[in-house]
Motif scaffolding. Structure first.
Motif, mmCIF file in Angstrom:
data_model
loop_
_atom_site.group_PDB
_atom_site.id
_atom_site.type_symbol
_atom_site.label_atom_id
_atom_site.label_comp_id
_atom_site.label_asym_id
_atom_site.label_seq_id
_atom_site.Cartn_x
_atom_site.Cartn_y
_atom_site.Cartn_z
ATOM 1 N N GLY A 198 0.758 -1.196 0.222
ATOM 2 C CA GLY A 198 -0.131 -0.043 -0.068
ATOM 3 C C GLY A 198 0.866 1.029 -0.064
ATOM 4 N N ASP A 199 2.151 1.274 0.387
ATOM 5 C CA ASP A 199 2.957 2.366 0.219
ATOM 6 C C ASP A 199 3.171 2.901 -1.206
ATOM 7 N N ARG A 200 3.358 4.163 -1.535
ATOM 8 C CA ARG A 200 3.570 4.719 -2.758
ATOM 9 C C ARG A 200 4.953 4.765 -3.127
ATOM 10 N N VAL A 201 5.435 4.151 -4.180
ATOM 11 C CA VAL A 201 6.774 4.334 -4.697
ATOM 12 C C VAL A 201 6.692 4.796 -6.240
ATOM 13 N N VAL A 202 7.847 5.803 -6.496
ATOM 14 C CA VAL A 202 7.635 6.657 -7.659
ATOM 15 C C VAL A 202 8.698 5.787 -8.750
ATOM 16 N N VAL A 203 8.236 5.962 -9.853
ATOM 17 C CA VAL A 203 9.251 5.399 -11.044
ATOM 18 C C VAL A 203 9.343 6.485 -12.019
ATOM 19 N N GLU A 204 10.457 6.513 -12.841
ATOM 20 C CA GLU A 204 10.609 7.362 -13.963
ATOM 21 C C GLU A 204 9.645 6.862 -14.995
ATOM 22 N N PHE A 215 7.926 -3.676 -7.893
ATOM 23 C CA PHE A 215 7.141 -3.013 -6.906
ATOM 24 C C PHE A 215 5.533 -3.147 -6.751
ATOM 25 N N GLU A 216 4.853 -3.398 -8.257
ATOM 26 C CA GLU A 216 3.617 -3.879 -8.259
ATOM 27 C C GLU A 216 3.268 -4.987 -7.523
ATOM 28 N N SER A 217 4.273 -6.362 -7.781
ATOM 29 C CA SER A 217 4.008 -7.617 -7.340
ATOM 30 C C SER A 217 4.008 -7.401 -5.833
ATOM 31 N N MET A 218 4.642 -6.502 -5.047
ATOM 32 C CA MET A 218 4.674 -6.544 -3.603
ATOM 33 C C MET A 218 3.594 -5.818 -3.078
ATOM 34 N N GLY A 219 2.481 -5.471 -4.068
ATOM 35 C CA GLY A 219 1.579 -4.765 -3.385
ATOM 36 C C GLY A 219 1.751 -3.115 -2.994
ATOM 37 N N LEU A 220 2.698 -2.741 -3.798
ATOM 38 C CA LEU A 220 2.835 -1.393 -3.585
ATOM 39 C C LEU A 220 2.032 -0.302 -4.571
ATOM 40 N N ALA A 241 4.661 9.835 -1.147
ATOM 41 C CA ALA A 241 5.583 8.570 -1.608
ATOM 42 C C ALA A 241 6.935 8.318 -0.624
ATOM 43 N N ARG A 242 7.010 7.058 -0.657
ATOM 44 C CA ARG A 242 7.854 6.539 0.503
ATOM 45 C C ARG A 242 9.040 6.200 -0.134
ATOM 46 N N ALA A 243 9.322 6.186 -1.451
ATOM 47 C CA ALA A 243 10.799 5.628 -2.289
ATOM 48 C C ALA A 243 10.330 6.237 -3.643
ATOM 49 N N VAL A 244 11.664 6.640 -4.193
ATOM 50 C CA VAL A 244 11.778 6.973 -5.360
ATOM 51 C C VAL A 244 12.992 6.110 -6.247
ATOM 52 N N TYR A 245 12.566 5.747 -7.271
ATOM 53 C CA TYR A 245 13.478 4.793 -8.171
ATOM 54 C C TYR A 245 14.088 5.523 -9.240
ATOM 55 N N VAL A 246 15.273 6.015 -9.312
ATOM 56 C CA VAL A 246 15.843 6.633 -10.434
ATOM 57 C C VAL A 246 17.172 6.316 -11.013
ATOM 58 N N THR A 247 17.269 6.711 -12.265
ATOM 59 C CA THR A 247 18.520 6.314 -12.846
ATOM 60 C C THR A 247 19.371 7.821 -13.241
ATOM 61 N N PRO A 248 19.805 8.364 -12.394
ATOM 62 C CA PRO A 248 20.286 9.758 -12.566
ATOM 63 C C PRO A 248 21.435 10.002 -13.220
ATOM 64 N N SER A 249 22.317 8.991 -13.389
ATOM 65 C CA SER A 249 23.681 9.091 -14.298
ATOM 66 C C SER A 249 23.491 8.987 -15.571
ATOM 67 N N HIS A 250 22.420 7.949 -15.963
ATOM 68 C CA HIS A 250 22.139 7.826 -17.540
ATOM 69 C C HIS A 250 20.869 7.549 -17.326
ATOM 70 N N GLN A 251 19.645 8.436 -17.544
ATOM 71 C CA GLN A 251 18.408 7.719 -17.588
ATOM 72 C C GLN A 251 17.945 6.876 -18.437
ATOM 73 N N PHE A 252 17.060 5.897 -18.021
ATOM 74 C CA PHE A 252 17.010 4.689 -18.821
ATOM 75 C C PHE A 252 15.501 4.808 -19.101
ATOM 76 N N PRO A 253 15.101 5.133 -20.631
ATOM 77 C CA PRO A 253 15.576 4.761 -21.693
ATOM 78 C C PRO A 253 16.369 6.026 -22.398
ATOM 79 N N LEU A 254 15.853 7.275 -22.097
ATOM 80 C CA LEU A 254 16.215 8.269 -22.809
ATOM 81 C C LEU A 254 17.797 8.614 -22.805
ATOM 82 N N GLY A 255 18.385 8.559 -21.718
ATOM 83 C CA GLY A 255 19.546 8.764 -21.657
ATOM 84 C C GLY A 255 20.397 10.064 -21.293
#
Length: 472
Positions: A198-204, A215-220, A241-255
């Motif tokens: 039930g916690d909220r997690v952010v993805v790009e 994260f969806e499979s975990m019920g988030l 949001a309780r967590a944020v998942y990021v790819t800051p050095s080289h954003q996937f997939p844009l770059g």
């Protein structure tokens, strides 16, 4: 062959029925020997006559045949091919798994492989790796054969700390490192330790799909947040949001990399909201110019960042070796989560990787591949700048570009022509501009021109088709 008996009635019938079923199901194949009657009788604690009676009945019905001086063998050559027996019980998976599937086409080998995220496995130093693995499989290295520390091989944790310290300026004590079976398991451990259903997690958005599905499979509650030219749009983050998942050095997939201002804003937001930031630094070793991008982990002053890395891109995806750099307060829980998940990652592989790093082989391999990938990156950008609206990127194993808005289905037509690449829409949750994600890790430099010439021809054909339709 496994046979078990229940009770003490009709023992010969039970043996007959179980062997017959095994033959029909295909578990016992044509020509396979059955145990000798004396041997099976001893194993089942029955008389030899009981086993012989079962074998005689099977032979009479044509399921087995006896050969003088050789034994009894399965006869299945005359049986029609049968589908495997499927159990139709009442058990059903949770509904969330209906929307999550494994990748398809993993065995497809396109003539021109521009699929993203794949390294050039042909250039890996196999001889050196084989030597290190062989050393760890000797009896003297295996030792007592005991299980290991869930956090990982001590030598590898120390080697990783040195490697990321030198290559990425990541501040990590060996004790803060958890060795995982790839980056995906690191994310799984983080979810288990930090987040409740039930916690909220952010993805790009667009972003890397496997974390979102995990994260969806975990019920988030997974919320996609858009990215722009500076990376994740921090102002769009939901307050709960309780967590944020990021790819800051080289954003996937844009770059593109996340700007310094945006990185500092994300860290400030996480501190204010009491949230975690999961930094996936998936291919940062391959930077082709410009200033290095400082990791969020190095800018973090409040222990909000969990740094995830992997050796899939710099070495081999098949090794399934990754790591997590975590704040000290989380390590006991992460150790316990790793223990109940799979106890520990394969120890021979961990020890071999420690040697690979300590002998300087990883650094040497990265330098070699960086030069090779930079040449491929340059060639792809030269050919596609113009036909595509390329996203500025100077790192990693792929580049991305937007297509004219009326172009659709280019990736599908490219696949029909033996060209492997991916549409940008495969990585987006919300509708996005048509685009392509084009990798260059798996394709040799001397094949790039031919492959891109074919791709551009497909795009020209699509353009001509659209223009013809507009004139009608």
């Amino acid at each position: 062959m496994h046979v078990s008996l229940e009770g003490r009635t009709d023992l010969a019938g039970q043996i007959y029925q179980q062997i017959r079923t095994a033959v029909l199901d295909g578990r016992l194949r044509h020509g396979e020997p059955l145990p000798a009657t004396r041997e099976l009788a001893r194993e089942l604690v029955v008389s030899r006559n009981t086993v012989s009676a079962a074998y005689d009945r099977l032979a009479a019905e044509g399921f087995v045949e006896g050969r003088i001086g050789a034994g009894t063998f399965v006869r299945a050559d005359a049986l029609p091919p049968l589908s495997p027996r499927m159990g139709h019980g009442r058990l059903r998976p949770r509904a969330v798994w209906q929307g999550i599937s494994t990748p398809r086409g993993l065995d497809w080998r396109p003539r021109y492989d521009f699929r993203p995220g794949l390294p050039d496995v042909r250039m890996f130093p196999y001889e050196a790796w084989r030597r290190l693995v062989s050393r760890e499989l000797r009896s003297s290295a295996v030792g007592s054969g005991m299980y290991g520390d869930p956090l990982g091989h001590a030598g590898l944790r120390a080697a990783i700390a040195r490697h990321v310290g030198v290559s990425r300026a990541v501040l990590a004590d060996p004790g803060a490192i958890v060795v995982t079976s790839g980056a995906q398991q690191a994310l799984d451990l983080i979810g288990r330790v930090l987040l409740e259903p039930g916690d909220r997690v952010v993805v790009e958005d667009p972003g890397y799909p496997p974390p979102r599905r995990l994260f969806e499979s975990m019920g988030l509650r997974v919320t996609p947040v858009p990215v722009d030219g500076e990376g994740l749009v921090v102002d769009a983050l939901p307050a709960d949001a309780r967590a944020v998942y990021v790819t800051p050095s080289h954003q996937f997939p844009l770059g593109m990399p996340m700007s310094l201002a945006r990185r500092m804003a994300l860290l400030a937001w996480a501190e204010e909201r009491g949230a975690a930031v999961i930094e996936d630094d998936y291919d940062s070793e391959f930077k082709y110019g410009g200033r290095p991008i400082e990791p969020l982990q190095n800018l973090d002053r409040s222990g909000r960042v969990l740094y995830v890395g992997s050796f899939s891109k710099v070495m081999l995806p098949t090794l399934r070796l990754g790591f997590l750099v975590a704040p000290p307060a989380l390590l006991p829980a992460l150790s316990a989560a790793k223990y109940v998940t799979d106890w520990h990652t394969s120890l021979p592989g961990q020890a071999a990787l420690a040697g690979f790093i300590d002998e300087g082989l990883l650094a040497r391999h990265v330098r070699r591949m960086r030069t090779e990938y930079e040449a491929r990156h340059r060639r792809v950008v030269q050919r596609l700048a113009g036909p595509l609206d390329l996203v500025t990127s100077a790192a990693g194993l792929h580049t991305s570009g937007f297509l004219p808005t009326h172009h659709h289905g280019i990736a599908r037509r490219a696949r029909d022509a033996g060209i492997g690449l991916m549409p940008l829409s495969d990585f987006a949750v919300r509708p996005t501009r048509p685009g392509l994600v084009i990798g260059y890790g798996a394709i040799p430099l001397d094949q790039i021109d031919d492959g891109l010439t074919r791709l551009l021809s497909i795009m020209d054909t699509e353009e001509a088709r659209v223009r013809a339709g507009a004139r009608r």
